[in-house]
Structure formats: structure tokens, C-alpha cells
Design a protein around this motif. Structure first.
Motif, PDB file in Angstrom:
ATOM      1  N   PHE B 134       0.801  -1.238   0.000  1.00 35.74           N
ATOM      2  CA  PHE B 134       0.000   0.000   0.000  1.00 35.74           C
ATOM      3  C   PHE B 134       0.826   1.277   0.000  1.00 35.74           C
ATOM      4  N   GLY B 135       2.105   1.217  -0.362  1.00 34.57           N
ATOM      5  CA  GLY B 135       2.821   2.481  -0.427  1.00 34.57           C
ATOM      6  C   GLY B 135       4.318   2.347  -0.401  1.00 34.57           C
ATOM      7  N   VAL B 136       4.946   3.513  -0.229  1.00 33.09           N
ATOM      8  CA  VAL B 136       6.396   3.618  -0.100  1.00 33.09           C
ATOM      9  C   VAL B 136       6.660   3.960   1.365  1.00 33.09           C
ATOM     10  N   LEU B 137       7.694   3.352   1.926  1.00 29.42           N
ATOM     11  CA  LEU B 137       8.037   3.615   3.328  1.00 29.42           C
ATOM     12  C   LEU B 137       8.625   5.012   3.490  1.00 29.42           C
ATOM     13  N   GLU B 138       8.281   5.677   4.565  1.00 26.71           N
ATOM     14  CA  GLU B 138       8.930   6.958   4.877  1.00 26.71           C
ATOM     15  C   GLU B 138      10.433   6.740   5.058  1.00 26.71           C
ATOM     16  N   LYS B 139      11.185   7.778   4.690  1.00 24.27           N
ATOM     17  CA  LYS B 139      12.651   7.711   4.747  1.00 24.27           C
ATOM     18  C   LYS B 139      13.170   7.270   6.114  1.00 24.27           C
ATOM     19  N   ARG B 140      12.573   7.820   7.198  1.00 25.35           N
ATOM     20  CA  ARG B 140      13.100   7.519   8.534  1.00 25.35           C
ATOM     21  C   ARG B 140      12.990   6.028   8.847  1.00 25.35           C
ATOM     22  N   TRP B 141      11.882   5.393   8.388  1.00 26.54           N
ATOM     23  CA  TRP B 141      11.738   3.965   8.644  1.00 26.54           C
ATOM     24  C   TRP B 141      12.768   3.177   7.857  1.00 26.54           C
ATOM     25  N   LEU B 142      12.903   3.537   6.587  1.00 23.52           N
ATOM     26  CA  LEU B 142      13.828   2.798   5.732  1.00 23.52           C
ATOM     27  C   LEU B 142      15.269   2.942   6.240  1.00 23.52           C
ATOM     28  N   ALA B 143      15.586   4.145   6.717  1.00 21.39           N
ATOM     29  CA  ALA B 143      16.941   4.372   7.247  1.00 21.39           C
ATOM     30  C   ALA B 143      17.197   3.465   8.449  1.00 21.39           C
ATOM     31  N   GLU B 144      16.233   3.395   9.345  1.00 26.11           N
ATOM     32  CA  GLU B 144      16.445   2.576  10.542  1.00 26.11           C
ATOM     33  C   GLU B 144      16.480   1.077  10.184  1.00 26.11           C
ATOM     34  N   LEU B 145      15.625   0.645   9.249  1.00 25.91           N
ATOM     35  CA  LEU B 145      15.637  -0.760   8.821  1.00 25.91           C
ATOM     36  C   LEU B 145      17.003  -1.118   8.247  1.00 25.91           C
ATOM     37  N   LYS B 146      17.520  -0.234   7.389  1.00 26.32           N
ATOM     38  CA  LYS B 146      18.827  -0.480   6.760  1.00 26.32           C
ATOM     39  C   LYS B 146      19.927  -0.536   7.809  1.00 26.32           C
TER      40      LYS B 146
END
Lengths: 358, 358
Positions: B134-146
């Protein structure tokens, strides 16, 4: 092995690759002959042709190749052209006619070419392969085709249709997935949805019939061909991929639109013919979309839009042209049909090898 | 070679076979763990779970396997639950409630589980793989996941969505074809149609992104898996095929309906959740179909139908249950998830060999 199987043996072709019978001028004798000469099976889309036009085209194909080819026709429907057309529909169409500078409310006397006359040409010319859409062939036609040794291919968009076609006695089934461009071959009503994707349709049909299955819908290159064989098909049928070939009779602007389209650009519409078909969405479709439930059935609507399509083609107005195309049209290429067949074979071989290579 | 590639290396799994993150109780810890133990990648469909439920489920998975697994969440949407629901819609739903013997107009206070709390569990539990729809992840989430080394998989139903996901920085893309059951992962509007079949979708996405693509939609057996790899995918994701496994938490009647269904039985509906999802057509869908344009958006409609779905499950009333299923559901089997993974691997190998065997 993908290259040789019951279908190549039966059709006497080198490669199990069929060019779909796109009606409306796309499948010129040059295109059909080039596909067959290259080792595939070309198909004359003769649904809208008179007996005379069919005969001329078949002879023109034979002048170019001694290889097998197919002729594709539409199973006829009873049609009442005397029913008045809904005011909302004719008002939209007359508005379009005005923009094209052609007369409003043209008189239409012939709604479809007589099927009996078309079949007479199939027999007289002893066509090698006969394929059809929109139904099951009457017993008398099938009996005569069999007696003459003409191979028959019916078109199914669901498992039920495949079972009905096998029961009728056809030799092979073209399983047309929802990705496919142009008219949907559907003929059995009463189901929640018959828009079944190729990936789901092909294996379910293969499991339910004993005759060979030809996969169609969204197949554009060796990846799609290898995928279709993995799903259990014994041949593939490509329409859109051949539409952009140099020998195709499709309007140059139509070809360009197909090459430049995107995966999201096509919709299924009844606006042009009264039967569901997939094409690149344009103004004519969006103008008639709100009136879908009021459209006259095929072949009436098809006959009623003929003047519009012809004028649009002459004036290069793609917004009023029926630009049939499948959902993978963006993978189409501009080359000769012979080059395309050769590329497809080479690509398919490479893809199949790649699945096992370490 | 189909078995080993960038995705198996990256996910550290033996086989490039993912079990889809079906929300709503289907993906029990037993199912997820069994798939991962068998060498595939199990996925917890946690979209509707609270933080506490997620934590418990993740720990239950880890108690059963030390292999990698994924957690799937829904990208949240702004939601206004205070908007009045259209009279026509609530009248149909109250009629259904009456038939089920449950109170009309239940008060709904929580529309969706807070995404922040759900993500906190993903981080705290150091989930190996995180997938979303349902979408693209916000940058802050993707940064923390990475930063935490958690692998990310976004879901695309069109080429445009795949390009947007790649630009956002995800590691892999699940390309969901229109055959697929359950919610469509779509998130970009404004196109004639985003219902693109797997056969057309996968190669077009593969050609347009550089990250690995996981094919989904209509894949049920080794034929579908081999086909997906032929199309250029480096892994497959199967939902419906795992739904009928013995470890799945799907309602027994729902499982039976899936096993006994036909290719034509599923439709795409917004009736249950406000978002488009493919399932076996039933009375609840047909009752709300005429009011589709008046349905509240997700997650409001989803919250409003919760009491109905729960009561229908308790009373074995499949006519009011959301029975998500793909278009090839008739190919589903009743076996353990471990047996299914082993069968899929064996079948795929056999299909790939068969493409080249003389």
C-alpha cells in the motif's frame, strides 16, 4: 523440449509460435506469409472480410509462401440491426462524427459479413488451419473441416470454455489470458469474472483438457514464451508483438502508440464493437464508457462505428481509432516478422537454458 | 539457475520461495515457521495485529525455527472515522448484522493499529525481513531498517510503483499480478488500469528496475514458479497455495471453498475493507457491489466490517466471510507447508528440465 511437440508435428511448423489473427487490416498477406516463412504459423484475421477479400488475401499469402498458415473467423451471433440505438450513445457518436467532419447517423445496411460465405472460402481454398473466436463451431462446420483435414483451433478465456471446445471436437485450444490485446474470445456468460490472467488460466486449462493448449495473452518475447511452456502450453500465440512488425497493416500512428505505451494504458472496452476488447485507452472509449450498458451488442455497434474508425485512420486521429494492444505492449519492437520469429526462438532457447545453468 | 541467485543469497534461504503475508489470522506462527524450516521464507501477515500480538507471534515463530522469516505490514493512510457512513451502505451492513444476530451500528473506536507501535516491534524483535504493501516507506523507517540490517521488500502492481519503490531505497520488489488473491498492494492512482496480469507485469518491471524482483499472482505450483523465473523474477511469492496448508489459520470452510473453487469464481471487491482485494465472490460482496462508490475508504470500512467477519467466522457463514483467493485457487492442495515447499521445489526442477529435454 519446448521446440518440438504435438502442436509443431500437427501444424507442420518449425516453431510452436503462432501470430494471432488480428482482424481489421493488421494481418496483411505479407505479415502472415512472413511469419509462416520464418517457421511460425501466420494467421489471416478475416473476421471482418468479405468472401472476396478473403479469397484474394489467401491467394496473396500462397503467392508468398508454400508453408502452412491459418485463417481466423468470428462465430456469428444473431443480430437485430433494426433496434433503435440509445439516444445517449448516438449523440456521443454524432458528436465524434462532427469533429471528424463526417455525416451524422450514417445508414448501415450490412452488420457482419455472412459466415456461410466466409466458410465457403475456407473450404474452397483448402486453408491448412482454421481458428475461431466467440463460440463453439456448429457440428456441420466441424465435420466438414475434419473431413477436409483442416486443423481447428478454438479460443477459450476460461476453463469452462476450454471444456466446451474440447467436447465440440476441436483439435487445439488457444487459452487467452486477460493480458491479451484485442477482442476477448469469451462466449460463456454467468460467472463472477472471466478476466483470468494467463499465469492462472493456462495451467488450469491444461489440467482439464486432453488436447494441446496454445497460450496467449501478455506474451511478447522469449521470456513469455518460455513461461508459457513452463505452464504446460505446447505453443504460444502472439498478437501485439507482431502488430508492430514492418509487414503489419496497422496504422503507423497506432504502431507508434503501441511501441510507446505503458503497462497501465490499456483497458477493456465495448465502445468500438459491442464486444469486450483490450486496447490503449483513448477519447472514444472514455466518451462512451458512461454509456456502456446502453451500447448495442456486437456486431451492431461494430458496424455503427465503422465510419468513425475509417475517418479517424484517414485523418491520423488516434483518439478515435481502436488501438487494440495487450498489457505488455511496451515490450513491442519494430522489425520484420521474420526477424521477430528468429529473435523469439533464440531468446526462448536462452531463457530455458538459463533456468538450469549454474 | 532458478534455485540460487541474488535473492536466496541475500535472504539466506535455501529456496527462492516466499509465503505471502496474508493478514487476518491465516499466517499462524506454525505456518510461517514451517515454511522457513522447509527452506522457504515464511511471512507473518501482521497488518491487523497490535504491537503485543505481533511480539507474541514473532516469538512463537522463533520458538519453532532459527531460520529467517519476514513480517508484513500495511503502510498507513490518514483516516477520518468521524465521517458519516452512507445510509445505503450502513443499511446493507445492518441487514447482514440482523441475519447474523449481532447488534446494529456497533461503535468503532480503533480503525487501524498504530503503525509506529507496529514498527517498534519490528525493530525490537530485530525481524530478519520486512515486507510491506500500500505504499512507499517513509525515509526515517527505511533508514532505521537499513541500519539494523533488516531486508526490505516493497509491493508493486505496476511499473510506476516498482520505479517509485526502487527510488525509495528498498532491497527487493514483489511484483503482484492481477491474478493474486487478497489485497492489491497498489498505491499510485491516475491510470486507465492497474490490473496487470503477472505474465505482462513481471518482465516489464524486470526491465525497468535494477533490484531483484519477486513474482506474485496466480502462482500455485512448479509450473508457475518456473514460469516466473522464465519471466525474469528471482523469487516467487505464493499466498493462496499456502492458505490451504494444514498449519494455516484460515477458517476450515474458507479453506474448503478455496480448494473447491473455479477460475471464474473470484472478483475484486472493496466491500470488506475499502481497499481492492481479490476473493471468492459471496453474498456480502454482491450486496455491497451496487454501493461501491459510497463505501468509506480503508481502514474505516475494514473496521466497520470487523464484527460481521468475526460473527460470520464463528457461525460458519461463508457468505459473509472475506475469502481472499487468487485466480488459480483451484490448484490448491491440502498438505503441510513443509510438504508443499518440497513439492514446489521438486516440481519446478522437473518443469525446468522438461523445457530442454528431447
Amino acid at each position: 523440449m519446448w521446440q518440438a511437440n504435438a502442436i509443431t508435428n500437427r501444424l507442420q511448423v518449425k516453431w510452436p509460435i503462432l501470430q494471432a489473427g488480428m482482424a481489421g487490416g493488421t494481418t496483411t498477406p505479407e505479415l502472415v506469409a512472413a511469419v509462416s516463412e520464418a517457421g511460425g504459423l501466420g494467421t489471416l484475421g478475416a473476421g471482418y472480410m468479405s468472401a472476396g477479400q478473403m479469397r484474394d488475401a489467401i491467394r496473396a499469402i500462397r503467392a508468398r509462401t508454400d508453408k502452412p498458415f491459418a485463417v481466423n473467423l468470428f462465430i456469428p451471433e444473431s443480430c437485430d440491426g433494426s433496434q433503435p440505438v440509445a439516444e445517449s450513445v448516438s449523440s456521443v457518436m454524432n458528436e465524434v462524427r462532427e469533429r471528424l467532419g463526417i455525416p451524422a447517423d450514417p445508414e448501415v445496411t450490412r452488420f457482419a459479413e455472412p459466415f456461410e460465405e466466409q466458410m465457403a472460402v475456407v473450404f474452397e481454398e483448402q486453408v491448412p488451419v482454421f481458428s475461431f473466436t466467440f463460440g463453439v463451431l456448429e457440428k456441420r462446420w466441424l465435420a466438414e473441416l475434419k473431413q477436409r483435414g483442416i486443423i481447428t483451433i478454438g479460443t477459450a478465456t476460461t476453463v469452462r470454455e476450454a471444456i466446451a471446445l474440447e467436447a465440440s471436437g476441436v483439435d487445439m485450444i488457444a487459452a487467452q489470458g486477460s493480458e491479451g490485446g484485442g477482442h476477448r474470445g469469451s462466449f460463456l456468460p454467468d460467472s463472477p469474472s472471466n478476466l483470468i490472467g494467463t499465469m492462472a488460466l493456462v495451467p488450469q486449462i491444461v489440467d482439464r483438457v486432453d488436447i494441446p493448449v496454445i497460450a496467449a495473452g501478455g506474451i511478447m518475447d522469449g521470456r513469455g514464451i518460455a513461461a508459457a511452456f513452463a505452464l504446460g502450453a505446447q505453443a504460444v500465440q502472439l498478437g501485439t508483438a507482431f502488430l508492430t512488425c514492418v509487414e503489419s497493416g496497422a496504422h503507423p500512428q497506432y504502431k507508434r502508440s503501441v511501441r510507446e505505451t505503458s503497462d497501465e494504458a490499456t483497458v477493456i472496452t465495448r465502445a468500438f464493437s459491442g464486444k469486450s476488447a483490450r486496447g490503449i485507452e483513448n477519447e472514444f472509449m472514455t466518451l462512451l464508457a458512461p454509456h456502456d450498458h446502453e451500447l448495442p451488442p456486437y456486431p451492431v455497434q461494430n458496424a455503427l462505428t465503422r465510419d468513425i474508425r475509417n475517418a479517424a485512420a484517414k485523418q491520423d486521429r488516434t483518439e478515435y481509432l481502436s488501438m487494440w494492444a495487450g498489457q505488455a505492449a511496451s515490450l513491442s519492437r519494430e522489425m520484420s516478422a521474420g526477424e521477430l520469429v528468429a529473435s523469439l526462438v533464440e531468446e526462448t532457447e536462452r531463457v530455458c537454458q538459463g533456468l538450469l545453468k549454474k
